[in-house]
Design a protein around this motif. Sequence first.
Motif, mmCIF file in Angstrom:
data_model
loop_
_atom_site.group_PDB
_atom_site.id
_atom_site.type_symbol
_atom_site.label_atom_id
_atom_site.label_comp_id
_atom_site.label_asym_id
_atom_site.label_seq_id
_atom_site.Cartn_x
_atom_site.Cartn_y
_atom_site.Cartn_z
ATOM 1 N N ASN A 1 110.574 -1.024 19.955
ATOM 2 C CA ASN A 1 111.275 -1.958 19.078
ATOM 3 C C ASN A 1 112.717 -2.171 19.503
ATOM 4 O OD1 ASN A 1 109.023 -2.323 17.482
ATOM 5 N ND2 ASN A 1 109.533 -0.609 16.164
ATOM 6 N N VAL A 2 113.175 -1.406 20.504
ATOM 7 C CA VAL A 2 114.536 -1.597 20.992
ATOM 8 C C VAL A 2 114.521 -2.872 21.823
ATOM 9 C CG1 VAL A 2 116.372 -0.679 22.432
ATOM 10 C CG2 VAL A 2 115.033 0.866 21.023
ATOM 11 N N SER A 3 115.300 -3.831 21.402
ATOM 12 C CA SER A 3 115.341 -5.103 22.102
ATOM 13 C C SER A 3 116.723 -5.289 22.687
ATOM 14 C CB SER A 3 115.025 -6.236 21.126
ATOM 15 O OG SER A 3 116.100 -6.369 20.227
ATOM 16 N N PRO A 4 116.900 -6.345 23.430
ATOM 17 C CA PRO A 4 118.236 -6.597 23.941
ATOM 18 C C PRO A 4 119.189 -6.996 22.820
ATOM 19 C CG PRO A 4 116.587 -7.835 25.165
ATOM 20 C CD PRO A 4 115.909 -7.222 23.987
ATOM 21 N N PHE A 5 118.866 -6.641 21.600
ATOM 22 C CA PHE A 5 119.589 -6.915 20.367
ATOM 23 C C PHE A 5 120.109 -8.335 20.300
ATOM 24 C CE2 PHE A 5 121.669 -3.807 23.093
ATOM 25 C CZ PHE A 5 122.697 -4.540 23.612
ATOM 26 N N LEU B 1 121.219 -7.502 29.857
ATOM 27 C CA LEU B 1 120.643 -6.292 30.457
ATOM 28 C C LEU B 1 121.612 -5.106 30.373
ATOM 29 C CD1 LEU B 1 118.979 -8.050 33.486
ATOM 30 C CD2 LEU B 1 117.738 -6.686 31.780
ATOM 31 N N LYS B 2 122.877 -5.344 30.640
ATOM 32 C CA LYS B 2 123.851 -4.247 30.588
ATOM 33 C C LYS B 2 124.033 -3.737 29.158
ATOM 34 C CE LYS B 2 126.436 -5.094 34.798
ATOM 35 N NZ LYS B 2 127.717 -5.505 35.407
ATOM 36 N N ASN B 3 124.061 -4.638 28.184
ATOM 37 C CA ASN B 3 124.183 -4.224 26.781
ATOM 38 C C ASN B 3 122.957 -3.437 26.332
ATOM 39 O OD1 ASN B 3 126.686 -5.415 26.554
ATOM 40 N ND2 ASN B 3 125.925 -7.279 25.592
ATOM 41 N N TRP B 4 121.786 -3.886 26.756
ATOM 42 C CA TRP B 4 120.537 -3.209 26.410
ATOM 43 C C TRP B 4 120.532 -1.801 26.997
ATOM 44 C CZ3 TRP B 4 115.055 -5.308 28.023
ATOM 45 C CH2 TRP B 4 114.082 -4.734 27.206
ATOM 46 N N LYS B 5 120.913 -1.692 28.251
ATOM 47 C CA LYS B 5 120.960 -0.382 28.911
ATOM 48 C C LYS B 5 121.940 0.543 28.205
ATOM 49 C CE LYS B 5 121.966 1.919 33.254
ATOM 50 N NZ LYS B 5 122.459 1.792 34.621
ATOM 51 N N ALA B 6 123.114 0.039 27.837
ATOM 52 C CA ALA B 6 124.114 0.853 27.143
ATOM 53 C C ALA B 6 123.565 1.361 25.808
ATOM 54 C CB ALA B 6 125.393 0.049 26.933
ATOM 55 N N GLU B 7 122.847 0.498 25.095
ATOM 56 C CA GLU B 7 122.261 0.889 23.811
ATOM 57 C C GLU B 7 121.208 1.983 24.010
ATOM 58 O OE1 GLU B 7 122.252 0.897 19.799
ATOM 59 O OE2 GLU B 7 123.572 -0.311 21.042
ATOM 60 N N ARG C 1 113.471 5.883 29.236
ATOM 61 C CA ARG C 1 113.906 6.161 30.605
ATOM 62 C C ARG C 1 113.238 5.188 31.577
ATOM 63 N NH1 ARG C 1 111.446 8.394 34.538
ATOM 64 N NH2 ARG C 1 109.794 9.225 33.247
ATOM 65 N N ARG C 2 111.948 4.947 31.371
ATOM 66 C CA ARG C 2 111.236 3.984 32.231
ATOM 67 C C ARG C 2 111.780 2.575 32.020
ATOM 68 N NH1 ARG C 2 106.602 7.180 30.666
ATOM 69 N NH2 ARG C 2 105.975 5.544 29.241
ATOM 70 N N LEU C 3 112.131 2.257 30.794
ATOM 71 C CA LEU C 3 112.706 0.948 30.498
ATOM 72 C C LEU C 3 114.080 0.795 31.154
ATOM 73 C CD1 LEU C 3 112.555 -1.766 29.096
ATOM 74 C CD2 LEU C 3 113.266 -0.648 26.972
ATOM 75 N N ILE C 4 114.872 1.841 31.116
ATOM 76 C CA ILE C 4 116.181 1.810 31.786
ATOM 77 C C ILE C 4 115.997 1.550 33.279
ATOM 78 C CG2 ILE C 4 118.159 3.257 32.484
ATOM 79 C CD1 ILE C 4 117.989 4.492 29.607
ATOM 80 N N LEU D 1 112.549 -14.945 29.630
ATOM 81 C CA LEU D 1 113.458 -13.883 30.051
ATOM 82 C C LEU D 1 114.333 -13.400 28.899
ATOM 83 C CD1 LEU D 1 114.429 -15.193 33.582
ATOM 84 C CD2 LEU D 1 113.137 -13.106 33.071
ATOM 85 N N GLU D 2 114.673 -14.276 27.983
ATOM 86 C CA GLU D 2 115.430 -13.823 26.818
ATOM 87 C C GLU D 2 114.558 -12.926 25.935
ATOM 88 O OE1 GLU D 2 118.968 -17.077 26.180
ATOM 89 O OE2 GLU D 2 117.051 -17.468 25.178
ATOM 90 N N ALA D 3 113.274 -13.245 25.842
ATOM 91 C CA ALA D 3 112.360 -12.427 25.054
ATOM 92 C C ALA D 3 112.061 -11.103 25.756
ATOM 93 C CB ALA D 3 111.059 -13.184 24.806
ATOM 94 N N ARG D 4 111.968 -11.135 27.085
ATOM 95 C CA ARG D 4 111.665 -9.948 27.887
ATOM 96 C C ARG D 4 112.503 -10.007 29.160
ATOM 97 N NH1 ARG D 4 109.273 -5.281 27.357
ATOM 98 N NH2 ARG D 4 107.939 -6.115 25.771
ATOM 99 N N PRO D 5 113.764 -9.554 29.093
ATOM 100 C CA PRO D 5 114.677 -9.674 30.244
ATOM 101 C C PRO D 5 114.225 -8.945 31.505
ATOM 102 C CG PRO D 5 115.894 -9.143 28.251
ATOM 103 C CD PRO D 5 114.442 -9.012 27.917
ATOM 104 N N THR D 6 113.280 -8.027 31.360
ATOM 105 C CA THR D 6 112.785 -7.293 32.525
ATOM 106 C C THR D 6 111.504 -7.900 33.095
ATOM 107 O OG1 THR D 6 111.618 -5.744 31.085
ATOM 108 C CG2 THR D 6 113.829 -5.097 31.815
ATOM 109 N N ALA D 7 111.107 -9.065 32.587
ATOM 110 C CA ALA D 7 109.875 -9.709 33.063
ATOM 111 C C ALA D 7 109.973 -10.013 34.561
ATOM 112 C CB ALA D 7 109.617 -11.002 32.292
ATOM 113 N N THR D 8 108.885 -9.733 35.266
ATOM 114 C CA THR D 8 108.833 -10.022 36.707
ATOM 115 C C THR D 8 107.739 -11.023 37.042
ATOM 116 O OG1 THR D 8 107.382 -8.124 37.070
ATOM 117 C CG2 THR D 8 109.759 -7.758 37.348
#
Length: 142
Positions: free
Chosen positions: A6-10, A36-42, A85-88, A118-125
Amino acid sequence: MSDSSNVSPFSFTPYVEKEGEEYMNEAQLKHFETILKNWKAELMKEVDRTVHHMQDDAANFPDPNDRATQESEFSLELRTRDRERRLIKKIEEALKEIETGGYGYCESCGIDIGIRRLEARPTATLCIDCKTLDEIREKQMG
């Protein structure tokens, strides 16, 4: 305790595309880099909170039931942190893609993944079509 699923890029302001602008231009890349940087910091804050919580709450309960409850809670927390950790790691990979110029493009077919996806899932590849096919193959394989 939070659940990493449930942790999202807020909260962020959705990117407003300008007519005729190039996909993954400097402004768009900056937008996603910030997300991405804000999400990682959170997520990193959550990791720190867990470490402090486990250090502060670790107790040697004489009652086996209390000890089992605590171990169960710690185990659940550690599984959650492992997912984070995997998400980071995925976030770090996405940030590298921004640096190298590959961010926002499907790793399978090469087309644009799309701003909203990408806004919904910034890590989408993968683009939505390739992701759908991937999920269908996964279901068929069991």
